[in-house]
Scaffold this motif. Structure first.
Motif, PDB file in Angstrom:
ATOM      1  N   VAL A  11       0.829  -1.196   0.000  1.00 40.28           N
ATOM      2  CA  VAL A  11       0.000   0.000   0.000  1.00 40.28           C
ATOM      3  C   VAL A  11       0.865   1.248   0.000  1.00 40.28           C
ATOM      4  N   THR A  12       1.868   1.245   0.878  1.00 43.50           N
ATOM      5  CA  THR A  12       2.782   2.387   0.961  1.00 43.50           C
ATOM      6  C   THR A  12       3.397   2.670  -0.403  1.00 43.50           C
ATOM      7  N   GLY A  13       3.906   1.617  -1.032  1.00 44.11           N
ATOM      8  CA  GLY A  13       4.542   1.793  -2.332  1.00 44.11           C
ATOM      9  C   GLY A  13       3.596   2.377  -3.356  1.00 44.11           C
ATOM     10  N   LEU A  14       2.371   1.852  -3.380  1.00 41.36           N
ATOM     11  CA  LEU A  14       1.400   2.330  -4.359  1.00 41.36           C
ATOM     12  C   LEU A  14       1.063   3.796  -4.153  1.00 41.36           C
ATOM     13  N   VAL A  15       0.748   4.147  -2.920  1.00 40.21           N
ATOM     14  CA  VAL A  15       0.339   5.517  -2.656  1.00 40.21           C
ATOM     15  C   VAL A  15       1.458   6.500  -2.968  1.00 40.21           C
ATOM     16  N   TRP A  16       2.661   6.154  -2.573  1.00 37.67           N
ATOM     17  CA  TRP A  16       3.761   7.081  -2.853  1.00 37.67           C
ATOM     18  C   TRP A  16       4.115   7.104  -4.331  1.00 37.67           C
ATOM     19  N   GLN A  17       3.846   6.023  -5.021  1.00 37.31           N
ATOM     20  CA  GLN A  17       4.055   6.053  -6.464  1.00 37.31           C
ATOM     21  C   GLN A  17       3.146   7.091  -7.078  1.00 37.31           C
TER      22      GLN A  17
ATOM     23  N   PHE B  27       9.831  17.679  -9.702  1.00 35.42           N
ATOM     24  CA  PHE B  27       9.983  16.773  -8.557  1.00 35.42           C
ATOM     25  C   PHE B  27       9.593  15.392  -9.036  1.00 35.42           C
ATOM     26  N   ASN B  28      10.514  14.762  -9.718  1.00 33.97           N
ATOM     27  CA  ASN B  28      10.194  13.501 -10.373  1.00 33.97           C
ATOM     28  C   ASN B  28      11.219  12.434 -10.030  1.00 33.97           C
ATOM     29  N   PRO B  29      11.358  12.094  -8.755  1.00 34.44           N
ATOM     30  CA  PRO B  29      12.428  11.150  -8.410  1.00 34.44           C
ATOM     31  C   PRO B  29      12.246   9.762  -9.009  1.00 34.44           C
ATOM     32  N   LEU B  30      11.006   9.315  -9.160  1.00 37.75           N
ATOM     33  CA  LEU B  30      10.815   7.918  -9.534  1.00 37.75           C
ATOM     34  C   LEU B  30      11.241   7.606 -10.965  1.00 37.75           C
TER      35      LEU B  30
ATOM     36  N   PHE C  97      -5.273  15.677  -5.437  1.00 35.53           N
ATOM     37  CA  PHE C  97      -5.515  16.348  -4.169  1.00 35.53           C
ATOM     38  C   PHE C  97      -6.881  17.007  -4.093  1.00 35.53           C
ATOM     39  N   ALA C  98      -7.575  17.035  -5.209  1.00 33.39           N
ATOM     40  CA  ALA C  98      -8.854  17.733  -5.195  1.00 33.39           C
ATOM     41  C   ALA C  98      -9.875  16.945  -4.397  1.00 33.39           C
TER      42      ALA C  98
ATOM     43  N   LEU D 212       1.784   9.732  -5.442  1.00 32.02           N
ATOM     44  CA  LEU D 212       2.132  11.087  -5.021  1.00 32.02           C
ATOM     45  C   LEU D 212       3.334  11.609  -5.790  1.00 32.02           C
ATOM     46  N   LEU D 213       4.260  10.699  -6.126  1.00 33.23           N
ATOM     47  CA  LEU D 213       5.473  11.160  -6.776  1.00 33.23           C
ATOM     48  C   LEU D 213       5.380  11.092  -8.300  1.00 33.23           C
ATOM     49  N   ASN D 214       4.236  10.710  -8.811  1.00 34.51           N
ATOM     50  CA  ASN D 214       4.092  10.628 -10.250  1.00 34.51           C
ATOM     51  C   ASN D 214       4.102  12.016 -10.858  1.00 34.51           C
ATOM     52  N   PRO D 215       4.911  12.231 -11.910  1.00 34.59           N
ATOM     53  CA  PRO D 215       5.031  13.591 -12.448  1.00 34.59           C
ATOM     54  C   PRO D 215       3.759  14.087 -13.117  1.00 34.59           C
ATOM     55  N   ASP D 216       2.954  13.165 -13.625  1.00 35.24           N
ATOM     56  CA  ASP D 216       1.808  13.603 -14.405  1.00 35.24           C
ATOM     57  C   ASP D 216       0.573  13.905 -13.587  1.00 35.24           C
ATOM     58  N   PHE D 217       0.456  13.321 -12.412  1.00 29.70           N
ATOM     59  CA  PHE D 217      -0.693  13.742 -11.605  1.00 29.70           C
ATOM     60  C   PHE D 217      -0.393  13.819 -10.122  1.00 29.70           C
ATOM     61  N   GLY D 218       0.867  13.749  -9.751  1.00 30.04           N
ATOM     62  CA  GLY D 218       1.217  13.827  -8.337  1.00 30.04           C
ATOM     63  C   GLY D 218       1.631  15.230  -7.946  1.00 30.04           C
TER      64      GLY D 218
END
Lengths: 298, 313, 414
Positions: free
Chosen positions: A123-129, A152-155, B75-76, A131-137
């Motif tokens: 779950v952690t991995g998915l959610v942070w994936q 901010f695109n570390p992945l 986030f919306a 959040l860190l996604n450049p296109d919608f995070g």
């Protein structure tokens, strides 16, 4: 203290304790020693999908150390391990110290910091994936707020991806560290604090030179917990980046698993596991000697 | 090693130093807006945001409809709140041919977790106690082996354990799975208990021995009552680990024993088809609900336990 | 052998612990990894057909395909608690299990129902055979060699939709200018490996493909013809530079929404287009064999294997299941829902859509070739995928280096 000196044989001294420890002894011997020995033994074979007794000497190891993917995974483990260790300790301790200061809403804060631990690594991995996604995070959100050139695109960056994993791992694990430290801090006598205050020692020095040394057992426990989680890290990487981009976020446990089951090459997987075990043993044995070498001292 | 401070440095919070020795008098000064408090609460607040952000995203996503997810950004807040994803995750999501969602695995998870937690903690606490107070020859060696065992990735032990369980005849049964969980919980828990019991004052133990109490007597009557905080931590670790476990729950069981995490995996990791993010998030939250509840309850016990047991001699 | 005695003991006790079932019906546990909506609908057809024989299909689905499902399946079988039937992909994945004697053979039913005569192409049945015995039943054919193109993306870029790979490469600059990623691909080794093999087959041709994967000719792997394929892979790498997704269906989604020009993926991608309501020819175009002349398709797909069981009733039920899976009616129903092609030469999928029809034509023409799953071991496959993952991720990895490593892998392949 030999209250049972009448017992003729040393074996029967502390008999109850020994009987009670039978599960531990059995587990240690049969499962851990036995399983490890089995693994090491079969790493010298060319077992494919099923274990097979066909001796090939050091072939698997030669192949292992000439595989770029394995080398990258080791490097990643070092970086991730070192940083994870340092930051977990620091953040966990700081949070515990802050919560220990008798603040309001302690319950709330503690729950907030601890809840991520309730979630599995997947779950952690998915959610942070996400959040860190450049296109919608995060990057996308900040850009849509006006900062067009914010990146901010570390992945997807080979150099930075391991830090993306670190962020997720710290988020998940520091809560528990904080709890352990808090338990330790709370067990420190009020009088120690008072005495330090009376002597005029600044708070930070009190922490550094008085309190932390007193927390040695807690630190040791925490160290083992963090370190064992670091070595075993697998689920998080699979869920967050799948080892990518390329193999930039590959870790040894994933290499082992992928070759054992995906590549159906148990021999190779066992060789990799043996290397992991070796490095762990090299670190643990000196520690054990230091820890237990001096009798009568905890 | 006390520093004789020639000038009493105005350390934050040290203002009451002098009067402490005489006993506090009057109301405790609560300078709510002192600089120290601002920094403290400010930092805590910022850190809390970092921790809460993912939860916010998960909850918000689980309450949106799919079109909104595709078009909006993460986030919306939901324009139209819908609980349909939650219903679907719990009762309707399909995994293969069984379309009864997570509910199928829920009771299995309970049946697996409860005995595993009880057994693993029982064994480990006794081990820790034995190691801390009744050192016998060779105990440390076995303990070291156990600690090394904590570092072995589970995948490596997969086959050896299959073989062991098969020879014992309990492969595929609940007993086998509980045993596996207890085995793998042993290293860290034993370490936890050992260090905790070692930090308890030795006088208590010695006094009890002088009174003639034996191994079990001391454990049950003296050690246990004093160890609530550490039991709480152990329960937190074990419930989390076992409830969230996927690998063991799927390798060492049969379909009618599959825990909730297997259903979750089936819902979230399907290779083909539309990824229903809202259902995935709802399913994830549902699966994590039990450990979360445990934390919430145990948090209070934790504090109370420390407050009660923290009266050190 | 140890396995058999313990299997007998455990299978007997498992049978005694009843799965509920009506009188005379046998329960058979079937494991597979078809868990998403479309896949589940397909497997429901198989279950329906089996239940109609009076038995009962007990579903044991595990999502996540190979790497998640396989350790489970193998552990169950070696642990002495095997399921009734299990899915694997066509090829060598279950080879060792068969060699170890853990799988039962289906010779009787294969002979009775003339599998040799009806299964097309015959290579599928061969892939199920070891030492002349039949150990599995193939249920579908999935072809990898497709290029899916978004009509909208090309319209936006002002170029006509390409009809083959070369035109696609030529149209890339126009796409980039319009802010569209030319090639969508998920950054996972197996996807990049699949694309590479598609290029190998389309550009290098069937003979080169067989020389590499069947004959494991390291010289050919390092040769000039192969270099052409690597050049094409280099082009693909550049075109996919900005494709920032992981899963294959996220890449398909880029094509569906017009954010990417095209994706090279197997025919299972069609399901995504269908769910999104897009129509072949109107919203998207499909090129079999990447549009190159003399298209060949590989016959990958799924097969079901049957572990040895001691229980007589269950063994009989296994045979019934195998028979049902291959029956014409089930083949049509199952494959239509799954979007794959049937393994029987004597059934007709008249309601298939345009793209599927193209694939069926190639199949009928006999332009089929074994997939890499059937030719090289999973180990070699994993090494190859690793190389591809690196190649596509490191834009600065030279083509020569990559080819050299590829030749090494082929040289040591088994």
């Amino acid at each position: 203290m030999r209250s049972q000196s009448e017992r003729p044989y040393p074996l029967f001294r502390n008999l109850n304790a020994k009987i009670a420890s039978i599960p531990m002894v059995l587990t240690a011997l049969v499962v851990f020693v036995g399983g490890t020995a089995w693994t090491v033994l079969y790493s010298f074979t060319n077992s494919k999908l099923l274990p097979r007794w066909k001796f090939v000497g050091l072939d698997q190891y030669e192949r292992l150390w000439s595989t770029p993917r394995w080398l990258v995974s080791i490097e990643n483990l070092f970086i991730y391990g070192a940083l994870s260790l340092i930051f977990s300790f620091v953040i966990g301790f700081l949070l515990a110290a802050m919560l220990d200061r008798k603040i309001r809403f302690e319950d709330t804060f503690r729950t907030i910091f601890l809840y991520p631990f309730a979630l599995s690594f997947i779950v952690t991995g998915l959610v942070w994936q996400w959040l860190l996604n450049p296109d919608f995070g995060v990057q996308h959100v900040v850009r849509s707020l006006g900062w067009e050139s914010f990146t901010f695109n570390p992945l997807y960056d080979r150099e930075l991806v391991i830090y993306g994993i670190l962020i997720a791992a710290l988020w998940q694990g520091t809560g528990l560290i904080m709890c352990l430290m808090l338990a330790g801090l709370r067990s420190i006598d009020e009088d120690i604090w008072k005495a330090a205050r009376v002597d005029g020692i600044p708070v930070w020095k009190t922490y550094l030179f008085i309190v932390i040394p007193m927390l040695r057992p807690v630190f040791v426990t925490t160290l083992v917990i963090i370190a064992s989680a670091i070595v075993k890290v697998y689920d998080l990487v699979v869920a967050q980046t799948g080892g990518g981009p390329g193999h930039a976020s590959e870790v040894p446990a994933k290499y082992v698993y992928d070759y054992m089951f995906l590549g159906q090459n148990l021999g190779q997987g066992f060789a990799a596991s043996t290397m992991m075990l070796l490095s762990v043993v090299i670190v643990i044995v000196p520690w054990a000697y230091l820890e237990f070498g001096r009798r009568g001292r905890r | 090693m006390s520093e004789r401070a020639t000038l009493a440095m105005p350390v934050a919070g040290a203002d009451a130093a002098a009067s402490d020795l005489a006993g506090p008098r009057g109301r405790k000064p609560r300078r709510t807006l002192s600089r120290r408090n601002i920094i403290l609460y400010g930092t805590l607040f910022v850190v809390a945001v970092y921790y809460l952000l993912p939860l916010y995203v998960m909850v918000v996503t689980s309450l949106k409809g799919m079109p909104e997810i595709r078009l909006g950004h993460i986030f919306a807040p939901p324009v139209e709140i819908t609980f349909q994803p939650w219903v679907k995750a719990w009762a309707e999501a399909c995994t293969g041919l069984n379309c009864d969602g997570l509910s199928r695995g829920f009771w299995n998870s309970v049946r697996i977790t409860v005995p595993s937690v009880v057994l693993s903690i029982a064994i480990a606490s006794v081990n820790g106690y034995a190691l801390a107070n009744w050192r016998f020859k060779g105990a440390e060696v076995f303990f070291t082996i156990l600690i090394v065992g904590a570092f072995i990735p589970y995948q490596v032990m997969l086959y050896p354990i299959v073989i062991i369980l098969r020879e014992m005849g309990i492969y595929g049964t609940l007993t086998g799975l509980v045993l596996v969980h207890s085995i793998f919980g042993m290293p860290i828990l034993t370490l936890l208990f050992r260090n905790y019991f070692a930090s308890l004052p030795e006088e208590l133990f010695k006094a009890a021995r002088v009174d003639g109490a034996g191994f079990w007597g001391i454990y049950l009557r003296i050690m246990l009552p004093m160890s609530l905080p550490i039991f709480v931590v152990a329960v937190i670790i074990q419930i989390t680990g076992i409830w969230n476990d996927f690998l063991f729950g799927v390798v060492y069981t049969k379909p009618d024993l599959y825990p909730m995490t297997v259903q979750l995996n089936n819902i979230v990791n399907s290779v083909q088809g539309v990824k229903e993010y809202n259902v995935n998030m709802a399913a994830t939250l549902l699966t994590g609900l039990v450990p979360l509840l445990v934390y919430f309850v145990s948090g209070k016990l934790f504090v109370r336990g420390i407050a009660a047991g923290a009266v050190k001699g | 052998m140890r396995y058999r005695s313990v299997t007998a003991m455990l299978a007997a006790s498992a049978a005694a612990l009843a799965f509920a079932g009506s009188a005379g019906a046998t329960d058979l546990e079937v494991t597979h990894w078809w868990t998403s909506g479309g896949e589940a609908a397909a497997v429901a057809e198989l279950a329906k057909a089996f239940d109609a024989t009076g038995n009962h299909w007990v579903d044991g689905a595990i999502a996540g395909s190979g790497d998640t499902a396989r350790p489970i399946m193998v552990s169950r079988i070696t642990g002495g608690d095997p399921m009734g039937a299990t899915q694997f992909n066509h090829g060598r994945q279950a080879e060792e299990l068969v060699e170890a004697g853990l799988m039962r053979n289906l010779d009787d039913i294969a002979a009775k129902e003339n599998w040799k005569g009806v299964i097309n192409p015959p290579s599928l049945l061969e892939g199920c055979m070891l030492d002349g015995h039949v150990y599995c039943v193939p249920v579908n054919i999935h072809a990898w060699q497709w290029l899916w193109l978004s009509n909208k993306a090309f319209a936006d870029a002002g170029v006509s939709v390409p009809t083959n790979w070369d035109e696609f490469v030529a149209a890339a600059p126009a796409l980039e200018k319009a802010g569209i990623t030319p090639l969508a691909i998920g950054k996972q080794g197996w996807q990049e490996g699949g694309l590479f093999n598609n290029l190998l087959l389309a550009i290098g041709g069937k003979d080169l493909y067989l020389k590499i994967y069947q004959d494991k000719d390291a010289e050919a792997a390092g040769g000039a013809e192969m270099a052409k394929v690597f050049k094409a892979a280099d082009d693909a790498r550049k075109m996919a530079k900005n494709s920032n997704v992981q899963d294959w269906n996220q890449a398909t989604n880029l094509v569906i929404t017009g954010k990417a020009g095209g994706q090279s993926m197997g025919d299972w991608a069609q399901g995504e287009f269908q769910v999104a309501g897009q129509v072949a020819g109107k919203d998207y175009s499909c090129l079999v064999g990447l549009g190159m002349p003399n298209a060949y398709i590989t016959t990958g797909g799924d097969s079901f294997y049957f572990p040895k069981l001691a229980d007589e009733e269950k063994s009989k039920a296994q045979e019934e299941l195998a028979s049902v899976m291959l029956s014409p009616k089930t083949q049509v129903a199952f494959n239509l829902k799954k979007g794959s092609m049937p393994v029987r030469g004597d059934v007709d999928l008249t309601t298939a859509n345009d793209c599927m029809k193209k694939g069926l034509e190639v199949l009928k023409a006999g332009n089929v070739i074994k997939s890499t799953d059937e030719l090289i071991s999973p180990d070699t496959n994993t090494q190859f995928n690793d190389l591809m993952a690196e190649f596509f991720a490191k834009q600065d990895m030279s083509v020569e280096d990559a080819q050299k490593r590829f030749a090494d892998i082929i040289g040591s392949a088994d």
